[in-house]
Design a protein around this motif. Structure first.
Motif, mmCIF file in Angstrom:
data_model
loop_
_atom_site.group_PDB
_atom_site.id
_atom_site.type_symbol
_atom_site.label_atom_id
_atom_site.label_comp_id
_atom_site.label_asym_id
_atom_site.label_seq_id
_atom_site.Cartn_x
_atom_site.Cartn_y
_atom_site.Cartn_z
ATOM 1 N N LEU A 208 76.752 -39.873 -30.529
ATOM 2 C CA LEU A 208 75.604 -40.702 -30.922
ATOM 3 C C LEU A 208 75.598 -42.009 -30.139
ATOM 4 O O LEU A 208 74.543 -42.494 -29.718
ATOM 5 C CB LEU A 208 75.651 -40.974 -32.427
ATOM 6 C CG LEU A 208 75.289 -39.780 -33.326
ATOM 7 C CD1 LEU A 208 75.750 -40.041 -34.762
ATOM 8 C CD2 LEU A 208 73.780 -39.528 -33.299
ATOM 9 N N ASP A 209 76.772 -42.575 -29.918
ATOM 10 C CA ASP A 209 76.882 -43.862 -29.232
ATOM 11 C C ASP A 209 76.489 -43.754 -27.755
ATOM 12 O O ASP A 209 75.939 -44.697 -27.177
ATOM 13 C CB ASP A 209 78.324 -44.358 -29.363
ATOM 14 C CG ASP A 209 78.498 -45.783 -28.887
ATOM 15 O OD1 ASP A 209 77.591 -46.611 -29.127
ATOM 16 O OD2 ASP A 209 79.529 -46.085 -28.263
ATOM 17 N N GLU A 213 72.574 -43.135 -22.869
ATOM 18 C CA GLU A 213 72.913 -43.128 -21.445
ATOM 19 C C GLU A 213 73.120 -41.725 -20.890
ATOM 20 O O GLU A 213 73.330 -41.563 -19.685
ATOM 21 C CB GLU A 213 74.196 -43.945 -21.219
ATOM 22 C CG GLU A 213 74.084 -45.412 -21.605
ATOM 23 C CD GLU A 213 73.057 -46.143 -20.752
ATOM 24 O OE1 GLU A 213 73.002 -45.864 -19.535
ATOM 25 O OE2 GLU A 213 72.321 -46.982 -21.293
ATOM 26 N N LEU A 214 73.064 -40.715 -21.760
ATOM 27 C CA LEU A 214 73.392 -39.364 -21.315
ATOM 28 C C LEU A 214 72.429 -38.846 -20.248
ATOM 29 O O LEU A 214 72.818 -38.098 -19.345
ATOM 30 C CB LEU A 214 73.416 -38.410 -22.518
ATOM 31 C CG LEU A 214 73.910 -36.991 -22.221
ATOM 32 C CD1 LEU A 214 75.344 -37.004 -21.714
ATOM 33 C CD2 LEU A 214 73.804 -36.121 -23.473
ATOM 34 N N ARG A 319 91.841 -43.224 -31.328
ATOM 35 C CA ARG A 319 91.652 -44.660 -31.586
ATOM 36 C C ARG A 319 90.988 -45.363 -30.401
ATOM 37 O O ARG A 319 90.490 -46.482 -30.529
ATOM 38 C CB ARG A 319 92.990 -45.319 -31.923
ATOM 39 C CG ARG A 319 94.012 -45.292 -30.813
ATOM 40 C CD ARG A 319 95.281 -46.065 -31.194
ATOM 41 N NE ARG A 319 96.297 -46.023 -30.166
ATOM 42 C CZ ARG A 319 97.251 -45.104 -30.087
ATOM 43 N NH1 ARG A 319 97.296 -44.146 -30.995
ATOM 44 N NH2 ARG A 319 98.136 -45.149 -29.116
ATOM 45 N N GLU A 320 90.983 -44.714 -29.240
ATOM 46 C CA GLU A 320 90.373 -45.289 -28.040
ATOM 47 C C GLU A 320 89.043 -44.629 -27.693
ATOM 48 O O GLU A 320 88.406 -44.985 -26.700
ATOM 49 C CB GLU A 320 91.336 -45.137 -26.852
ATOM 50 C CG GLU A 320 92.674 -45.847 -27.065
ATOM 51 C CD GLU A 320 93.705 -45.501 -26.011
ATOM 52 O OE1 GLU A 320 93.414 -44.611 -25.179
ATOM 53 O OE2 GLU A 320 94.794 -46.101 -26.029
ATOM 54 N N LEU A 321 88.624 -43.669 -28.524
ATOM 55 C CA LEU A 321 87.403 -42.928 -28.237
ATOM 56 C C LEU A 321 86.164 -43.768 -28.553
ATOM 57 O O LEU A 321 86.038 -44.340 -29.631
ATOM 58 C CB LEU A 321 87.370 -41.634 -29.069
ATOM 59 C CG LEU A 321 86.158 -40.725 -28.868
ATOM 60 C CD1 LEU A 321 86.107 -40.185 -27.449
ATOM 61 C CD2 LEU A 321 86.179 -39.585 -29.887
ATOM 62 N N SER A 322 85.252 -43.826 -27.613
ATOM 63 C CA SER A 322 83.962 -44.501 -27.799
ATOM 64 C C SER A 322 82.946 -43.764 -26.943
ATOM 65 O O SER A 322 83.306 -42.989 -26.051
ATOM 66 C CB SER A 322 84.039 -45.966 -27.359
ATOM 67 O OG SER A 322 84.257 -46.051 -25.951
ATOM 68 N N GLY A 323 81.671 -44.009 -27.205
ATOM 69 C CA GLY A 323 80.636 -43.395 -26.392
ATOM 70 C C GLY A 323 80.767 -43.791 -24.939
ATOM 71 O O GLY A 323 80.631 -42.948 -24.032
ATOM 72 N N GLU A 324 81.036 -45.065 -24.692
ATOM 73 C CA GLU A 324 81.158 -45.563 -23.319
ATOM 74 C C GLU A 324 82.322 -44.897 -22.594
ATOM 75 O O GLU A 324 82.186 -44.452 -21.451
ATOM 76 C CB GLU A 324 81.357 -47.080 -23.340
ATOM 77 C CG GLU A 324 81.461 -47.708 -21.959
ATOM 78 C CD GLU A 324 81.659 -49.212 -22.021
ATOM 79 O OE1 GLU A 324 81.651 -49.844 -20.948
ATOM 80 O OE2 GLU A 324 81.823 -49.745 -23.138
ATOM 81 N N ARG A 325 83.481 -44.800 -23.277
ATOM 82 C CA ARG A 325 84.673 -44.201 -22.648
ATOM 83 C C ARG A 325 84.444 -42.718 -22.375
ATOM 84 O O ARG A 325 84.809 -42.207 -21.298
ATOM 85 C CB ARG A 325 85.872 -44.398 -23.589
ATOM 86 C CG ARG A 325 87.170 -43.735 -23.135
ATOM 87 C CD ARG A 325 87.867 -44.527 -22.061
ATOM 88 N NE ARG A 325 89.090 -43.865 -21.627
ATOM 89 C CZ ARG A 325 90.280 -44.009 -22.202
ATOM 90 N NH1 ARG A 325 90.412 -44.827 -23.254
ATOM 91 N NH2 ARG A 325 91.339 -43.389 -21.730
#
Length: 370
Positions: A208-209, A213-214, A319-325
């Motif tokens: 979702l995050d 940008e996809l 814990r480091e997962l984000s949409g940007e990463r």
């Protein structure tokens, strides 16, 4: 050959046992199977649906700290051994196969006490408590990862690197059928993102995050398997965002023909359960792995690390997962043909597509030796 299969609690223990059973039936159509599990585990539903006779014993797992429940578990264990002996004497198996989970304990222990050849299979890099206990009684210890060979202590002399039997089934999938089943066309790389059969909240939030940008990744189409409990909510949130759902993002609650879809994928984003990794490496697929932190002894991170060290995967800790990463990692992998090819080659090098056949051969060997 008459074979008792046992393993339970999660699909990671059940599906390898069933894969071994299928291979034995293919090798010898007259093979007879019996599965011993618990009524509480998923095996009580999955095994009968697979057409395998099922019997249950009453057993629970040990707590990892001192507890009165552990005293009760010891009592259940010896009752389970007694019940297992009754079932084994009645069925008269040539061999017993255990694939992990606490139900294996009394069944394999009972088989060893009765002089029946036994094989245990360990799916993860780091052996589970039950398999470490059973390794002293088993005739053979089969492992999915080469790194596991040294992790059974003095019982390591019994260990054989066979791979995970779930790897064998995916190779039978026909390419092209996965895309067609999803209503998609070729021409763009298929990236498959799946957080397990029930889905994973962390995956949903990351997708979702990054949705906005996809569309910048024009050469891919992302199929995201939400899990049924997250599907409606995820779909609503995507449709509600400004710009709606990107046209290269396809949402599914569940995929029933996973082997066919995997066969058409260019990149997989996944947890790092042992059976999933067996399928990924059998097909030589590059992957981005997000190990589940909610598993015993954090074994998924060890599984993922074995692929990362070989150059077959990228790893992002939850814990480091984000949409940007996640978006940036997808971009780095899919935009570099040489990198994608190298990861694919490394993945294929780890694969053991004939794992079920290897295990079948071990079973024939120990039965012949008995």
């Amino acid at each position: 050959m008459r074979i008792v299969l046992t393993g339970g609690g999660t699909g990671g223990h059940i599906y390898p046992a069933l894969a071994i059973g299928r291979q034995m039936r293919q090798s010898d159509p007259e093979s007879e199977l019996l599965y011993i599990g618990t009524e509480r585990g998923l095996e009580s539903r999955i095994v009968p649906e697979a057409g395998v006779p099922f019997e249950a014993i009453d057993i629970t797992g040990f707590k990892r700290k001192l507890s009165l429940d552990n005293v009760r578990t010891i009592i259940r264990f010896f009752r389970g051994v007694s019940r297992s002996k009754q079932l084994l004497r009645s069925f008269k198996p040539d061999v017993v196969v255990g694939t992990g989970g606490y139900v294996c304990g009394p069944v394999v222990y009972a088989a060893a006490a009765l002089g029946i050849p036994t094989l245990i299979h360990e799916q993860n890099v780091d052996p589970g408590l039950t398999n470490k206990f059973l390794s002293r009684y088993a005739s053979v210890v089969a492992v999915s990862f080469e790194a596991s060979l040294s992790r059974f202590g003095k019982e390591g002399q019994k260990a054989v690197y066979t791979g995970n039997p779930c790897a064998t089934a995916v190779l039978q999938a026909e390419r092209g059928r996965g895309l067609a089943s999803l209503g998609l066309r070729g021409g763009r790389k298929l990236v498959l993102c799946v957080g397990g059969s029930r889905g994973a909240k962390a995956f949903n939030e990351a997708i979702l995050d990054m949705a906005g940008e996809l569309e910048t990744l024009r050469d891919i189409q992302l199929v995201f398997v939400t899990g049924e409990i997250y599907y409606e909510q995820t779909l609503r949130r995507l449709e509600a965002r400004e710009g709606g759902r990107p046209d290269n993002l396809h949402i599914r609650p569940y995929i029933h023909n996973m082997a066919e879809v995997l066969a058409d994928a260019a990149l997989v984003i996944s947890r790092s359960g042992a059976s999933s990794l067996a399928e990924i490496t059998a097909l030589g697929l590059p992957s981005i792995l997000v190990p589940s932190p909610n598993v015993t002894a954090n074994h998924q991170e060890a599984n993922a690390r074995s692929l990362v060290d070989a150059g077959a995967a990228e790893m992002i800790l939850e814990r480091e997962l984000s949409g940007e990463r996640l978006l940036e990692t997808i971009r780095l992998v899919t935009s570099d043909k040489a990198r994608l090819a190298a990861m694919s080659e490394a993945s294929l090098g780890l694969g053991m597509p004939e794992a079920a056949v290897r295990i079948a051969a071990e079973l024939q060997r120990i039965v012949g030796r008995a």
